[in-house]
Scaffold this motif. Structure first.
Motif, PDB file in Angstrom:
ATOM      1  N   LYS A 124       0.856  -1.179   0.000  1.00  0.00           N
ATOM      2  CA  LYS A 124       0.000   0.000   0.000  1.00  0.00           C
ATOM      3  C   LYS A 124       0.897   1.236   0.000  1.00  0.00           C
ATOM      4  O   LYS A 124       1.524   1.545   1.004  1.00  0.00           O
ATOM      5  CB  LYS A 124      -0.892  -0.002   1.240  1.00  0.00           C
ATOM      6  CG  LYS A 124      -1.851   1.166   1.307  1.00  0.00           C
ATOM      7  CD  LYS A 124      -2.755   1.083   2.509  1.00  0.00           C
ATOM      8  CE  LYS A 124      -1.957   1.393   3.755  1.00  0.00           C
ATOM      9  NZ  LYS A 124      -2.778   1.537   4.952  1.00  0.00           N
ATOM     10  N   LYS A 167       2.193   4.792   0.496  1.00  0.00           N
ATOM     11  CA  LYS A 167       1.806   5.885   1.375  1.00  0.00           C
ATOM     12  C   LYS A 167       1.861   7.187   0.603  1.00  0.00           C
ATOM     13  O   LYS A 167       2.730   7.376  -0.241  1.00  0.00           O
ATOM     14  CB  LYS A 167       2.745   5.967   2.579  1.00  0.00           C
ATOM     15  CG  LYS A 167       2.578   4.833   3.528  1.00  0.00           C
ATOM     16  CD  LYS A 167       3.402   5.051   4.762  1.00  0.00           C
ATOM     17  CE  LYS A 167       3.167   3.934   5.747  1.00  0.00           C
ATOM     18  NZ  LYS A 167       3.858   4.154   6.996  1.00  0.00           N
ATOM     19  N   ARG A 168       0.926   8.045   0.898  1.00  0.00           N
ATOM     20  CA  ARG A 168       0.956   9.367   0.285  1.00  0.00           C
ATOM     21  C   ARG A 168       2.072  10.148   0.938  1.00  0.00           C
ATOM     22  O   ARG A 168       2.152  10.242   2.149  1.00  0.00           O
ATOM     23  CB  ARG A 168      -0.374  10.084   0.501  1.00  0.00           C
ATOM     24  CG  ARG A 168      -1.508   9.487  -0.291  1.00  0.00           C
ATOM     25  CD  ARG A 168      -2.790  10.242  -0.122  1.00  0.00           C
ATOM     26  NE  ARG A 168      -2.572  11.682  -0.178  1.00  0.00           N
ATOM     27  CZ  ARG A 168      -3.382  12.577   0.345  1.00  0.00           C
ATOM     28  NH1 ARG A 168      -4.467  12.179   0.969  1.00  0.00           N
ATOM     29  NH2 ARG A 168      -3.128  13.860   0.244  1.00  0.00           N
ATOM     30  N   SER A 169       2.915  10.678   0.108  1.00  0.00           N
ATOM     31  CA  SER A 169       3.993  11.471   0.674  1.00  0.00           C
ATOM     32  C   SER A 169       3.477  12.869   0.959  1.00  0.00           C
ATOM     33  O   SER A 169       2.693  13.437   0.202  1.00  0.00           O
ATOM     34  CB  SER A 169       5.179  11.529  -0.283  1.00  0.00           C
ATOM     35  OG  SER A 169       4.806  12.178  -1.476  1.00  0.00           O
ATOM     36  N   ILE A 170       3.904  13.408   2.050  1.00  0.00           N
ATOM     37  CA  ILE A 170       3.505  14.749   2.438  1.00  0.00           C
ATOM     38  C   ILE A 170       4.536  15.712   1.870  1.00  0.00           C
ATOM     39  O   ILE A 170       5.713  15.651   2.196  1.00  0.00           O
ATOM     40  CB  ILE A 170       3.422  14.871   3.966  1.00  0.00           C
ATOM     41  CG1 ILE A 170       2.375  13.902   4.502  1.00  0.00           C
ATOM     42  CG2 ILE A 170       3.102  16.300   4.367  1.00  0.00           C
ATOM     43  CD1 ILE A 170       2.348  13.795   6.007  1.00  0.00           C
TER      44      ILE A 170
END
Length: 82
Positions: A57, A59-62
């Motif tokens: 999955k 992860k959305r990077s910030i």
């Protein structure tokens, strides 16, 4: 030769990590007057399924405001250069 030496450092790192894990898995804690294992099962020590899900999955990077600004600048420079 530099690549070989760097590869050796990676192997040394893996060996030391393995030694650390060997130590961690035999850890005990005091419970009353006796010592009991910290990890009762391998899954307590390493949850394979959970780790697979984390890897699969994405992860959305910030993106920080600074990173966004730098990306815009890079896009502008690339556009100007053709």
């Amino acid at each position: 030769m530099k690549a070989y030496r760097l590869a050796r450092v990676d192997k040394e790192y893996d060996m030391h990590l393995q030694a650390w894990l060997n130590h961690a898995v035999t850890a005990t804690k005091e419970q009353g007057n006796k010592h009991v294992p910290v990890y009762k099962s391998f899954k307590d020590f390493f949850d394979y399924e959970k780790r697979l899900k984390e890897v699969e999955k994405p992860k959305r990077s910030i993106i920080t405001p600074h990173q966004r600004k730098m990306a815009k600048l890079a896009a502008m420079v690339n556009k100007e250069r053709g």
